[in-house]
Motif scaffolding. Structure first.
Motif, PDB file in Angstrom:
ATOM      1  N   ASP A 274       0.828  -1.200   0.000  1.00 32.02           N
ATOM      2  CA  ASP A 274       0.000   0.000   0.000  1.00 32.02           C
ATOM      3  C   ASP A 274       0.867   1.257   0.000  1.00 32.02           C
ATOM      4  OD1 ASP A 274      -2.235  -1.656   0.102  1.00 32.02           O
ATOM      5  OD2 ASP A 274      -2.230  -1.678   2.287  1.00 32.02           O
ATOM      6  N   ILE A 275       2.061   1.154   0.535  1.00 34.03           N
ATOM      7  CA  ILE A 275       3.061   2.231   0.469  1.00 34.03           C
ATOM      8  C   ILE A 275       4.154   1.763  -0.483  1.00 34.03           C
ATOM      9  CG2 ILE A 275       4.722   3.613   1.766  1.00 34.03           C
ATOM     10  CD1 ILE A 275       2.948   3.288   4.212  1.00 34.03           C
ATOM     11  N   SER A 276       4.332   2.459  -1.598  1.00 35.13           N
ATOM     12  CA  SER A 276       5.191   1.961  -2.678  1.00 35.13           C
ATOM     13  C   SER A 276       6.619   1.705  -2.223  1.00 35.13           C
ATOM     14  CB  SER A 276       5.168   2.940  -3.856  1.00 35.13           C
ATOM     15  OG  SER A 276       5.629   4.218  -3.455  1.00 35.13           O
ATOM     16  N   LEU A 277       7.162   2.508  -1.299  1.00 38.40           N
ATOM     17  CA  LEU A 277       8.529   2.316  -0.840  1.00 38.40           C
ATOM     18  C   LEU A 277       8.711   1.004  -0.075  1.00 38.40           C
ATOM     19  CD1 LEU A 277       9.515   5.933   0.312  1.00 38.40           C
ATOM     20  CD2 LEU A 277      10.202   4.744  -1.783  1.00 38.40           C
ATOM     21  N   ASN A 278       7.596   0.427   0.407  1.00 39.64           N
ATOM     22  CA  ASN A 278       7.664  -0.844   1.124  1.00 39.64           C
ATOM     23  C   ASN A 278       7.452  -2.050   0.218  1.00 39.64           C
ATOM     24  OD1 ASN A 278       8.109   0.536   3.514  1.00 39.64           O
ATOM     25  ND2 ASN A 278       5.956   0.537   4.106  1.00 39.64           N
ATOM     26  N   THR A 279       7.318  -1.821  -1.090  1.00 42.26           N
ATOM     27  CA  THR A 279       7.202  -2.924  -2.035  1.00 42.26           C
ATOM     28  C   THR A 279       8.443  -3.805  -1.958  1.00 42.26           C
ATOM     29  OG1 THR A 279       5.789  -1.672  -3.542  1.00 42.26           O
ATOM     30  CG2 THR A 279       7.019  -3.503  -4.487  1.00 42.26           C
ATOM     31  N   ARG A 280       8.245  -5.119  -1.881  1.00 44.93           N
ATOM     32  CA  ARG A 280       9.351  -6.048  -1.667  1.00 44.93           C
ATOM     33  C   ARG A 280       9.684  -6.816  -2.952  1.00 44.93           C
ATOM     34  NH1 ARG A 280      10.928  -6.260   3.364  1.00 44.93           N
ATOM     35  NH2 ARG A 280      12.291  -8.006   2.826  1.00 44.93           N
ATOM     36  N   TYR A 281      10.987  -7.034  -3.153  1.00 46.67           N
ATOM     37  CA  TYR A 281      11.490  -7.764  -4.309  1.00 46.67           C
ATOM     38  C   TYR A 281      12.053  -9.120  -3.884  1.00 46.67           C
ATOM     39  CZ  TYR A 281      11.622  -3.155  -6.564  1.00 46.67           C
ATOM     40  OH  TYR A 281      11.305  -1.925  -7.066  1.00 46.67           O
ATOM     41  N   ASP A 282      11.883 -10.093  -4.744  1.00 47.86           N
ATOM     42  CA  ASP A 282      12.595 -11.373  -4.646  1.00 47.86           C
ATOM     43  C   ASP A 282      12.795 -11.856  -6.078  1.00 47.86           C
ATOM     44  OD1 ASP A 282      13.762 -13.729  -3.991  1.00 47.86           O
ATOM     45  OD2 ASP A 282      12.048 -14.576  -2.914  1.00 47.86           O
ATOM     46  N   LEU A 283      13.846 -11.347  -6.718  1.00 47.71           N
ATOM     47  CA  LEU A 283      14.024 -11.524  -8.159  1.00 47.71           C
ATOM     48  C   LEU A 283      15.364 -12.179  -8.476  1.00 47.71           C
ATOM     49  CD1 LEU A 283      12.876  -7.947  -9.275  1.00 47.71           C
ATOM     50  CD2 LEU A 283      11.478 -10.013  -9.224  1.00 47.71           C
ATOM     51  N   HIS A 284      15.339 -13.042  -9.472  1.00 48.67           N
ATOM     52  CA  HIS A 284      16.556 -13.640 -10.014  1.00 48.67           C
ATOM     53  C   HIS A 284      16.812 -13.011 -11.386  1.00 48.67           C
ATOM     54  CE1 HIS A 284      17.015 -16.839  -6.956  1.00 48.67           C
ATOM     55  NE2 HIS A 284      15.706 -16.725  -6.878  1.00 48.67           N
ATOM     56  N   LEU A 285      17.889 -12.234 -11.473  1.00 45.59           N
ATOM     57  CA  LEU A 285      18.200 -11.500 -12.693  1.00 45.59           C
ATOM     58  C   LEU A 285      19.346 -12.153 -13.458  1.00 45.59           C
ATOM     59  CD1 LEU A 285      16.777  -9.295 -10.810  1.00 45.59           C
ATOM     60  CD2 LEU A 285      18.059  -7.618 -12.152  1.00 45.59           C
ATOM     61  N   LEU A 286      19.263 -11.997 -14.761  1.00 51.76           N
ATOM     62  CA  LEU A 286      20.372 -12.366 -15.637  1.00 51.76           C
ATOM     63  C   LEU A 286      20.817 -11.111 -16.382  1.00 51.76           C
ATOM     64  CD1 LEU A 286      19.161 -15.757 -17.193  1.00 51.76           C
ATOM     65  CD2 LEU A 286      20.845 -15.432 -15.375  1.00 51.76           C
ATOM     66  N   LEU A 287      22.080 -10.741 -16.219  1.00 44.73           N
ATOM     67  CA  LEU A 287      22.641  -9.568 -16.894  1.00 44.73           C
ATOM     68  C   LEU A 287      23.725 -10.028 -17.863  1.00 44.73           C
ATOM     69  CD1 LEU A 287      23.096  -7.151 -13.843  1.00 44.73           C
ATOM     70  CD2 LEU A 287      21.083  -7.426 -15.294  1.00 44.73           C
ATOM     71  N   LYS A 288      23.639  -9.497 -19.080  1.00 44.37           N
ATOM     72  CA  LYS A 288      24.642  -9.879 -20.072  1.00 44.37           C
ATOM     73  C   LYS A 288      25.157  -8.621 -20.769  1.00 44.37           C
ATOM     74  CE  LYS A 288      25.508 -13.085 -23.886  1.00 44.37           C
ATOM     75  NZ  LYS A 288      24.914 -14.115 -24.798  1.00 44.37           N
ATOM     76  N   PRO A 289      26.279  -8.071 -20.298  1.00 41.89           N
ATOM     77  CA  PRO A 289      26.856  -6.885 -20.950  1.00 41.89           C
ATOM     78  C   PRO A 289      27.553  -7.273 -22.255  1.00 41.89           C
ATOM     79  CG  PRO A 289      28.215  -7.554 -19.107  1.00 41.89           C
ATOM     80  CD  PRO A 289      27.017  -8.451 -19.090  1.00 41.89           C
ATOM     81  N   SER A 290      27.548  -6.382 -23.185  1.00 44.19           N
ATOM     82  CA  SER A 290      28.206  -6.632 -24.465  1.00 44.19           C
ATOM     83  C   SER A 290      29.717  -6.459 -24.316  1.00 44.19           C
ATOM     84  CB  SER A 290      27.676  -5.670 -25.527  1.00 44.19           C
ATOM     85  OG  SER A 290      28.106  -4.354 -25.243  1.00 44.19           O
ATOM     86  N   PRO A 291      30.511  -7.027 -25.215  1.00 45.95           N
ATOM     87  CA  PRO A 291      31.969  -6.815 -25.177  1.00 45.95           C
ATOM     88  C   PRO A 291      32.340  -5.341 -25.238  1.00 45.95           C
ATOM     89  CG  PRO A 291      31.432  -8.631 -26.646  1.00 45.95           C
ATOM     90  CD  PRO A 291      30.128  -8.001 -26.264  1.00 45.95           C
ATOM     91  N   THR A 292      31.539  -4.546 -25.943  1.00 42.33           N
ATOM     92  CA  THR A 292      31.823  -3.101 -26.043  1.00 42.33           C
ATOM     93  C   THR A 292      31.748  -2.440 -24.674  1.00 42.33           C
ATOM     94  OG1 THR A 292      30.900  -3.069 -28.284  1.00 42.33           O
ATOM     95  CG2 THR A 292      31.143  -0.947 -27.157  1.00 42.33           C
ATOM     96  N   ILE A 293      30.695  -2.782 -23.888  1.00 39.64           N
ATOM     97  CA  ILE A 293      30.533  -2.201 -22.559  1.00 39.64           C
ATOM     98  C   ILE A 293      31.614  -2.724 -21.612  1.00 39.64           C
ATOM     99  CG2 ILE A 293      29.016  -2.143 -20.540  1.00 39.64           C
ATOM    100  CD1 ILE A 293      28.196  -0.243 -22.758  1.00 39.64           C
ATOM    101  N   GLU A 294      31.931  -4.001 -21.682  1.00 35.20           N
ATOM    102  CA  GLU A 294      32.980  -4.546 -20.814  1.00 35.20           C
ATOM    103  C   GLU A 294      34.329  -3.885 -21.092  1.00 35.20           C
ATOM    104  OE1 GLU A 294      32.063  -8.967 -19.447  1.00 35.20           O
ATOM    105  OE2 GLU A 294      32.304  -8.840 -21.622  1.00 35.20           O
ATOM    106  N   LYS A 295      34.569  -3.540 -22.353  1.00 32.20           N
ATOM    107  CA  LYS A 295      35.815  -2.864 -22.709  1.00 32.20           C
ATOM    108  C   LYS A 295      35.797  -1.418 -22.247  1.00 32.20           C
ATOM    109  CE  LYS A 295      38.853  -1.998 -26.665  1.00 32.20           C
ATOM    110  NZ  LYS A 295      39.036  -2.172 -28.139  1.00 32.20           N
ATOM    111  N   ALA A 296      34.618  -0.773 -22.358  1.00 37.62           N
ATOM    112  CA  ALA A 296      34.504   0.639 -21.954  1.00 37.62           C
ATOM    113  C   ALA A 296      34.562   0.803 -20.448  1.00 37.62           C
ATOM    114  CB  ALA A 296      33.205   1.226 -22.504  1.00 37.62           C
ATOM    115  N   VAL A 297      34.127  -0.221 -19.712  1.00 37.22           N
ATOM    116  CA  VAL A 297      34.138  -0.174 -18.247  1.00 37.22           C
ATOM    117  C   VAL A 297      34.976  -1.364 -17.764  1.00 37.22           C
ATOM    118  CG1 VAL A 297      32.721  -0.030 -16.166  1.00 37.22           C
ATOM    119  CG2 VAL A 297      31.800   0.790 -18.356  1.00 37.22           C
TER     120      VAL A 297
END
Length: 334
Positions: A274-297
């Motif tokens: 009911d209060i948005s700041l108290n919304t709870r997460y339980d998430l499994h994420l998959l992140l896949k950066p590109s070679p360009t981003i891995e090289k830039a960072v």
């Protein structure tokens, strides 16, 4: 003999004709009486209908505006304001509101919303309490975020809302999702259907479907421990269902193959509050950066390795738990 039915065929012709004449006369009188009653009822309906119509026509728009806005402010968790309200009675009765601002009454209840124009077409049948308490609702068309939005709403002890739109500019709705969020692109299809029993987000039921393209995101609004450049993500596809306040994603993918970053949620839930700041997460994420981003960072892979499991396909698996105000990423074991 008196109890037996008289056979008119046995009567002389003159008596038979007299009997039929009396029957026709009585039926004619009955028909005339019915016509008079119907005419009288029609006059009553016309009279009261005319009184109601002309009463509404004489009510100034300011009185209608005050009545409507007071009702919305008293019966919802938001503060409503509108610069102009006009009532249309003929052809297709509806209400037009212009320059609307909607502000949450309590902090953490959501973001403020501005609507250029709203045309509301009421459904009078919702006022009849056939099933439960009466409610006020109908269909609407709105101009907001420089696009057209259509849907329906019902407000009473419960709130029901359905929204559809095409070609929605992400840059205009980004700040609603996250203050200071800089995101670009367009949502080619948006569908949201939600019901709030007793007006509580924590008990919500519904579904959500969003598709978009050309997504670009500036990660600086998320206060990440490492600086990332503006990310060119490409397409997005989000589909989910809501049951008892719990949002489950059937599909969540942001980013196209070959773009800067691909984000997927193969499983997980969001428990709405009911209060948005108290919304709870339980998430499994998959992140896949590109070679360009891995090289830039250069430090990106090392940083992700602190919270993520590296997959053979190049994805980093992260488990995110916590609330909207304080999410906590941990290494995913999946």
């Amino acid at each position: 003999m008196s109890s037996e039915t008289l056979d008119t065929n046995l009567l002389p012709a003159s008596k038979k004709k007299s009997s039929e004449g009396k029957s026709d006369l009585s039926q004619g009188r009955l028909t005339v009486r019915r016509k008079k009653i119907l005419k009288f009822l029609a006059y009553i309906v016309f009279f009261f209908g005319s009184v109601i119509l002309f009463t509404f026509l004489k009510i100034p728009d300011s009185a209608v505006a005050n009545l409507l806005l007071n009702s919305l402010n008293q019966n919802t968790a938001y503060q409503w304001q509108a610069e102009k309200v006009k009532v249309h009675f003929f052809f297709l009765p509806h209400l037009t509101m212009e320059k609307i601002s909607i502000e949450p009454k309590m902090p953490g209840m959501g973001s403020s919303l501005s609507i250029e124009e709203l045309n509301f077409y009421p459904n009078p049948f919702l006022l009849i309490p056939l099933f439960g308490s009466p409610s006020f609702g109908g269909s609407f068309r709105a101009e907001a975020f420089k696009t057209s939005i259509r849907g329906s709403v019902s407000m009473g002890s419960d709130i029901s809302l359905a929204v559809e739109s095409e070609s929605l500019d992400l840059a205009r709705i980004g700040p609603l999702l996250q203050p200071g969020l800089d995101i670009k692109g367009s949502l080619s299809s948006v569908f949201l259907k939600i019901q709030l029993p007793k007006q509580r987000m924590s008990q919500a039921e519904g579904e959500i479907r969003i598709k978009g393209k050309g997504t670009q995101l500036d990660p600086s609004a998320f206060s990440l421990p490492i600086a990332l450049p503006i990310l060119n993500l490409g397409d997005l596809d989000v589909q989910g269902s809501i049951s008892r306040g719990q949002l489950k994603f059937e599909k969540f993918k942001i980013g196209s193959q070959g773009k800067d970053l691909e984000i997927q949620i193969p499983n997980g839930i969001i428990q709405l509050s009911d209060i948005s700041l108290n919304t709870r997460y339980d998430l499994h994420l998959l992140l896949k950066p590109s070679p360009t981003i891995e090289k830039a960072v250069p430090g990106l892979s090392s940083m992700l390795g602190m919270w993520a499991t590296t997959k053979p396909d190049g994805n980093f698996a992260i488990h995110v738990q916590g609330t909207m105000s304080s999410p906590m990423p941990t290494i995913s074991k999946d």
